[in-house]
Design an enzyme around this catalytic site. Structure first.
Site, PDB file in Angstrom:
ATOM      1  N   ASP A   1     -13.023 -56.729 -34.632  1.00  0.00           N
ATOM      2  CA  ASP A   1     -13.830 -56.090 -35.886  1.00  0.00           C
ATOM      3  C   ASP A   1     -12.786 -55.246 -36.607  1.00  0.00           C
ATOM      4  O   ASP A   1     -11.690 -54.882 -36.435  1.00  0.00           O
ATOM      5  CB  ASP A   1     -14.850 -54.699 -35.303  1.00  0.00           C
ATOM      6  CG  ASP A   1     -15.840 -54.529 -35.891  1.00  0.00           C
ATOM      7  OD1 ASP A   1     -15.916 -55.297 -37.116  1.00  0.00           O
ATOM      8  OD2 ASP A   1     -16.428 -53.376 -35.937  1.00  0.00           O
ATOM      9  N   GLY A   2     -13.362 -55.326 -38.116  1.00  0.00           N
ATOM     10  CA  GLY A   2     -12.211 -54.846 -39.006  1.00  0.00           C
ATOM     11  C   GLY A   2     -13.260 -53.598 -39.773  1.00  0.00           C
ATOM     12  O   GLY A   2     -14.337 -53.816 -40.038  1.00  0.00           O
TER      13      GLY A   2
ATOM     14  N   ASP B   1     -18.737 -59.402 -35.318  1.00  0.00           N
ATOM     15  CA  ASP B   1     -20.185 -59.028 -35.918  1.00  0.00           C
ATOM     16  C   ASP B   1     -20.054 -59.553 -37.627  1.00  0.00           C
ATOM     17  O   ASP B   1     -20.808 -59.126 -38.485  1.00  0.00           O
ATOM     18  CB  ASP B   1     -20.562 -57.479 -36.012  1.00  0.00           C
ATOM     19  CG  ASP B   1     -19.692 -56.755 -36.553  1.00  0.00           C
ATOM     20  OD1 ASP B   1     -18.645 -57.049 -37.154  1.00  0.00           O
ATOM     21  OD2 ASP B   1     -19.872 -55.516 -36.553  1.00  0.00           O
TER      22      ASP B   1
ATOM     23  N   HIS C   1     -23.655 -52.972 -34.684  1.00  0.00           N
ATOM     24  CA  HIS C   1     -24.603 -51.784 -34.437  1.00  0.00           C
ATOM     25  C   HIS C   1     -25.756 -52.225 -33.762  1.00  0.00           C
ATOM     26  O   HIS C   1     -26.612 -51.416 -34.054  1.00  0.00           O
ATOM     27  CB  HIS C   1     -24.775 -51.139 -35.882  1.00  0.00           C
ATOM     28  CG  HIS C   1     -23.683 -50.867 -36.706  1.00  0.00           C
ATOM     29  ND1 HIS C   1     -22.493 -50.192 -36.509  1.00  0.00           N
ATOM     30  CD2 HIS C   1     -23.257 -51.601 -37.955  1.00  0.00           C
ATOM     31  CE1 HIS C   1     -21.628 -50.198 -37.386  1.00  0.00           C
ATOM     32  NE2 HIS C   1     -22.058 -51.151 -38.134  1.00  0.00           N
TER      33      HIS C   1
ATOM     34  N   ASP D   1     -15.242 -51.562 -33.030  1.00  0.00           N
ATOM     35  CA  ASP D   1     -15.648 -50.854 -34.093  1.00  0.00           C
ATOM     36  C   ASP D   1     -14.992 -49.311 -34.262  1.00  0.00           C
ATOM     37  O   ASP D   1     -14.405 -48.999 -35.359  1.00  0.00           O
ATOM     38  CB  ASP D   1     -16.919 -50.736 -34.352  1.00  0.00           C
ATOM     39  CG  ASP D   1     -17.480 -49.956 -35.592  1.00  0.00           C
ATOM     40  OD1 ASP D   1     -17.454 -50.216 -36.871  1.00  0.00           O
ATOM     41  OD2 ASP D   1     -18.157 -48.611 -35.564  1.00  0.00           O
TER      42      ASP D   1
END
Length: 482
Positions: free
Chosen positions: A299-300, A358, A411, A421
């Site tokens: 994730d970024g 995601d 989320h 995250d």
């Protein structure tokens, strides 16, 4: 002074966690209609606590029915004004206890005593045995037990409280918090205190006279006629209030902090329970990757300009490795790509990889666009693509590894997605602080366990090797067709 090498003991206020989970997630039910919001929130917070802090010893402490505590015998109105537990929460509590049991975490409850008393007893015993104790709660009443070796952690607010934080909060050291509560009362627990005296005034009086007893002894020196009269008229009520607010350290438990050793979860019990509750996102946390497969979650976190962070988790069998870091200038899209690159770069030989993200931008690029760009020569054409430098790196890494890409909704409670995250946002914040203080950027590298990877896998066809995925919607707002 705390010893960094000291073993850690975490004591979780179960009732506090349950209510926070219940009100923090208002929706959630099985296909059969049973509410699960509190169970899901509690389990997710508990897993986050374990992952973030990795305690050596741990217990979840529950309250008995409030009518069955010694404080209710002393003062029948104690907590009497509180509403009964909501019906849709009542049916979830047994499942929460089953989750704790399946996780092989010790649950503690003592008849006649509140969770605060049990926590205080275990905390003091743990500190005496050399543990660094952390009490996980949002209850300010437990600030009275804080010492150099006992601290409080409010995971919802991300606040740790030691002696200095208690002094900042109440104006008195931890051992005098009960004197302040005795004078000011506590509306949450229906502790009456002294009418007309609030917390700030109570703290000032305790600072001046040393204790509640000192205030009552020297009431004649207190400023304000009405205040003096109230103290004289309600001296007995003040003493009662202090008694109600004071935790006990002598709860008979039949166990010691050394008995609270962390143990692996009972998967034979846990996995069927998670499936019964339809907690697929949480089930992934306890399901190892297929044999011979490395799972990479990435994730970024970034904005249109400024520092950006990435978070990566690699899994192989029962082993994990965490990576995080930041870039001084990066967009959110670039950080998503960099996260995947860092994960693939961490593999020291060709591997079979399942890459989860995601970001539809990343996953669609790897699954659908990259082969077309390579085939048409667009990937090598200068300035033909947005983030072309990173796509070139991903293409090279895709030729080295056998990669399958999969999108996970952001989320949505997925355990590893949420962990990535957090890692990414923490790294981005570190980058922002470094920029403000003009410190040179430094990469953050967190390793939970070494990841022993096997010998190189069988040969495979060159190219991306990514499977095509169908996408419902752009969950993170990053979808850009290049």
């Amino acid at each position: 002074m705390r010893t960094p090498q000291a073993p850690t003991l975490y004591l979780l206020d179960g009732s506090s966690y349950i209510y926070r989970a219940y009100y923090g997630i208002r929706d959630g039910a099985t296909s059969g209609g049973m509410p699960t919001n509190a169970i899901f929130g509690f389990t997710r917070m508990l897993l986050g606590l374990l992952q973030e802090n990795k305690p050596d010893r741990l217990a979840v402490v529950f309250d008995p029915p409030r009518e069955e505590t010694f404080r209710r015998d002393i003062y029948p109105a104690y907590k009497a004004h509180r509403d009964a537990m909501p019906e849709d929460l009542v049916i979830q509590v047994p499942y929460i206890r089953r989750i704790v049991q399946a996780l092989n975490i010790t649950a503690v409850e003592a008849p006649g005593f509140e969770a605060d008393d049990v926590i205080a007893t275990l905390a003091r015993a743990g500190a005496a045995e050399g543990f660094e104790v952390t009490v996980v709660t949002g209850d300010k009443d437990l600030l009275q037990i804080v010492t150099d070796r006992i601290g409080l952690l409010d995971t919802m607010k991300g606040i740790r409280s030691g002696p200095q934080e208690v002094l900042d909060r109440f104006g008195v050291p931890p051992e005098r918090v009960v004197d302040v509560l005795g004078l000011a009362g506590d509306a949450a627990d229906n502790i009456p205190g002294v009418p007309g005296i609030g917390e700030k005034t109570a703290a000032g009086l305790v600072q001046r006279f040393g204790s509640l007893e000192g205030v009552l002894e020297w009431t004649s020196l207190v400023s304000g006629k009405a205040r003096r009269e109230s103290l004289r008229s309600h001296a007995g009520q003040a003493r009662l209030s202090k008694t109600l607010a004071t935790v006990r350290y002598d709860v008979p438990l039949g166990l010691s902090p050394a008995d609270l050793q962390r143990r692996p979860p009972n998967l034979a019990e846990l996995i069927p329970l998670l499936r019964e509750l339809e907690f697929a996102p949480l089930e992934a946390a306890f399901t190892p990757p297929p044999p011979g497969v490395v799972e990479i979650y990435s994730d970024g976190s970034g904005r249109d300009s400024g520092p950006g962070g990435y978070g990566v988790i690699l899994r192989y069998g029962a082993h994990e490795k965490e990576l995080s870091g930041f870039e001084p200038e990066a967009t959110s899209q670039r950080m998503e790509l960099i996260a995947a690159i860092r994960g693939l770069e961490a593999l020291n030989a060709p591997r079979k990889v399942r890459l989860f993200s995601d970001s539809q931008y990343l996953v669609r690029g790897m699954s659908e666009w990259l082969q077309g760009w390579i085939r048409t020569g667009r990937l090598e054409t200068p300035d033909a693509l947005k983030n072309q430098d990173l796509w070139l790196e991903l293409a090279a890494l895709s030729r080295k590894h056998q990669v399958t890409c999969q999108w996970v909704p952001g989320h949505a409670g997925h355990h590893f997605n949420e962990r990535c995250d957090k890692l990414a946002k923490r790294a981005a914040e570190e980058g922002a602080r470094a920029a403000v203080t003009a410190q040179p950027p430094k990469e953050v590298l967190e390793v939970e366990k070494a990841l022993p990877l096997p010998v190189a896998l069988d040969s495979h066809d060159p190219g991306c090797g990514c499977e095509v995925t169908t996408f419902e919607a752009d969950a993170d707002g990053q979808l850009t067709f290049c």
